[in-house]
Design a protein around this motif. Structure first.
Motif, PDB file in Angstrom:
ATOM      1  N   SER A  17     -20.866-115.894  -1.270  1.00 26.11           N
ATOM      2  CA  SER A  17     -20.948-116.845  -2.649  1.00 26.11           C
ATOM      3  C   SER A  17     -21.834-118.022  -2.360  1.00 26.11           C
ATOM      4  O   SER A  17     -22.768-118.308  -2.965  1.00 26.11           O
ATOM      5  CB  SER A  17     -19.757-117.159  -3.303  1.00 26.11           C
ATOM      6  N   ALA A  27     -25.438-118.907  -4.105  1.00 28.73           N
ATOM      7  CA  ALA A  27     -25.566-119.930  -5.174  1.00 28.73           C
ATOM      8  C   ALA A  27     -26.453-120.887  -4.556  1.00 28.73           C
ATOM      9  O   ALA A  27     -27.165-121.572  -5.569  1.00 28.73           O
ATOM     10  CB  ALA A  27     -24.299-120.609  -5.107  1.00 28.73           C
ATOM     11  N   GLY A  82     -22.087-115.188 -13.125  1.00 35.04           N
ATOM     12  CA  GLY A  82     -21.793-115.929 -14.091  1.00 35.04           C
ATOM     13  C   GLY A  82     -20.973-117.224 -13.574  1.00 35.04           C
ATOM     14  O   GLY A  82     -20.421-117.242 -12.450  1.00 35.04           O
ATOM     15  N   ASP A  83     -20.332-118.238 -14.432  1.00 32.46           N
ATOM     16  CA  ASP A  83     -19.557-119.096 -14.105  1.00 32.46           C
ATOM     17  C   ASP A  83     -18.180-119.021 -14.389  1.00 32.46           C
ATOM     18  O   ASP A  83     -17.537-117.916 -14.667  1.00 32.46           O
ATOM     19  CB  ASP A  83     -20.078-120.554 -15.022  1.00 32.46           C
ATOM     20  N   ALA A  84     -17.224-119.986 -13.978  1.00 32.48           N
ATOM     21  CA  ALA A  84     -15.702-119.719 -14.076  1.00 32.48           C
ATOM     22  C   ALA A  84     -15.279-119.709 -15.394  1.00 32.48           C
ATOM     23  O   ALA A  84     -14.233-119.211 -15.385  1.00 32.48           O
ATOM     24  CB  ALA A  84     -15.323-120.857 -12.941  1.00 32.48           C
ATOM     25  N   GLU A  85     -16.259-119.809 -16.645  1.00 33.62           N
ATOM     26  CA  GLU A  85     -15.716-119.729 -17.850  1.00 33.62           C
ATOM     27  C   GLU A  85     -15.338-118.421 -17.963  1.00 33.62           C
ATOM     28  O   GLU A  85     -14.810-117.994 -19.011  1.00 33.62           O
ATOM     29  CB  GLU A  85     -16.446-120.627 -18.616  1.00 33.62           C
ATOM     30  N   ARG A 105     -17.191-111.383  -9.263  1.00 33.86           N
ATOM     31  CA  ARG A 105     -18.200-112.189 -10.043  1.00 33.86           C
ATOM     32  C   ARG A 105     -18.853-113.018  -9.033  1.00 33.86           C
ATOM     33  O   ARG A 105     -18.205-113.783  -8.180  1.00 33.86           O
ATOM     34  CB  ARG A 105     -17.461-113.067 -11.006  1.00 33.86           C
ATOM     35  N   PRO A 126     -21.984-116.057  -8.048  1.00 37.20           N
ATOM     36  CA  PRO A 126     -22.419-117.150  -8.689  1.00 37.20           C
ATOM     37  C   PRO A 126     -23.796-116.907  -9.692  1.00 37.20           C
ATOM     38  O   PRO A 126     -24.531-116.306  -9.226  1.00 37.20           O
ATOM     39  CB  PRO A 126     -22.794-118.036  -7.441  1.00 37.20           C
ATOM     40  N   ALA A 127     -23.785-117.826 -10.661  1.00 36.45           N
ATOM     41  CA  ALA A 127     -24.998-117.696 -11.380  1.00 36.45           C
ATOM     42  C   ALA A 127     -26.441-117.885 -10.625  1.00 36.45           C
ATOM     43  O   ALA A 127     -27.301-117.144 -10.998  1.00 36.45           O
ATOM     44  CB  ALA A 127     -25.041-118.704 -12.418  1.00 36.45           C
ATOM     45  N   SER A 163     -23.981-112.201 -19.505  1.00 37.04           N
ATOM     46  CA  SER A 163     -24.179-113.398 -18.642  1.00 37.04           C
ATOM     47  C   SER A 163     -24.994-112.978 -17.405  1.00 37.04           C
ATOM     48  O   SER A 163     -26.245-113.519 -17.186  1.00 37.04           O
ATOM     49  CB  SER A 163     -22.940-113.864 -18.132  1.00 37.04           C
ATOM     50  N   LEU A 189     -28.784-114.272 -17.036  1.00 33.81           N
ATOM     51  CA  LEU A 189     -29.311-115.066 -15.533  1.00 33.81           C
ATOM     52  C   LEU A 189     -30.365-114.376 -15.113  1.00 33.81           C
ATOM     53  O   LEU A 189     -31.340-114.875 -14.281  1.00 33.81           O
ATOM     54  CB  LEU A 189     -27.853-115.118 -15.031  1.00 33.81           C
TER      55      LEU A 189
END
Length: 162
Positions: free
Chosen positions: A21, A25, A55-58, A70, A72-73, A104, A108
């Motif tokens: 990750s 990133a 995507g992000d943690a949201e 998931r 990282p963006a 997402s 991206l």
């Protein structure tokens, strides 16, 4: 390369999670791909399967029995900088964060200049091949997935069904 010929790199699953990750990133292309990086970049086009949404943690995970993956963006930009031109996203994890995770990922990738194929907002979009002209020929890529509750329908987002 002569007209009508193209060198295409086709990679397998790329899953920028866990210990990978941070390198994805941070854009650490050399650390990720090592000696293979020169081969990827030396081809007319490179493609692989992106085995998870980005995507992000949201993003909120869906309820399922297996892991929700998931990446990282920044992974989309790292893949493009590594020499990839597109990624297939028809796989059993693309819907791990629902339609928002799929969108997402597609956004991206598009923002990074990386094409996607094999999943979409609806079935018709998920079925569209990715077509690119290379040295006077057109090369098409198609990605499909088996049913693991990730498939697109006429009304719902997801992967291109086998």
């Amino acid at each position: 390369m002569a007209e009508g010929m193209a060198r295409v790199f086709v990679g397998g699953d790329i899953c920028p999670i866990g210990r990978m990750s941070e390198p994805f990133a941070g854009g650490a292309c050399e650390d990720i791909f090592g000696d293979v990086l020169e081969l990827i970049r030396g081809c007319d086009f490179a493609v692989a399967n992106l085995e998870c949404p980005l995507g992000d943690a949201e993003l909120k995970p869906i309820a399922k029995s297996g892991p929700n993956l998931r990446g990282p963006a920044g992974a989309a930009e790292t893949l493009r900088r590594s020499g990839f031109g597109a990624v297939g996203i028809a796989n059993n994890h693309i819907m791990d964060f629902g339609g928002e995770g799929l969108e997402s990922t597609r956004t991206l990738c598009a923002d990074a200049g990386l094409g996607t194929f094999g999943a979409g907002a609806r079935l018709a979009e998920a079925r569209e091949p990715f077509i690119i002209p290379l040295n006077g020929i057109r090369v098409a890529f198609l990605a499909i997935a088996e049913d693991e509750r990730c498939l697109a329908s006429a009304e719902a987002p997801g992967a291109n069904p086998a």
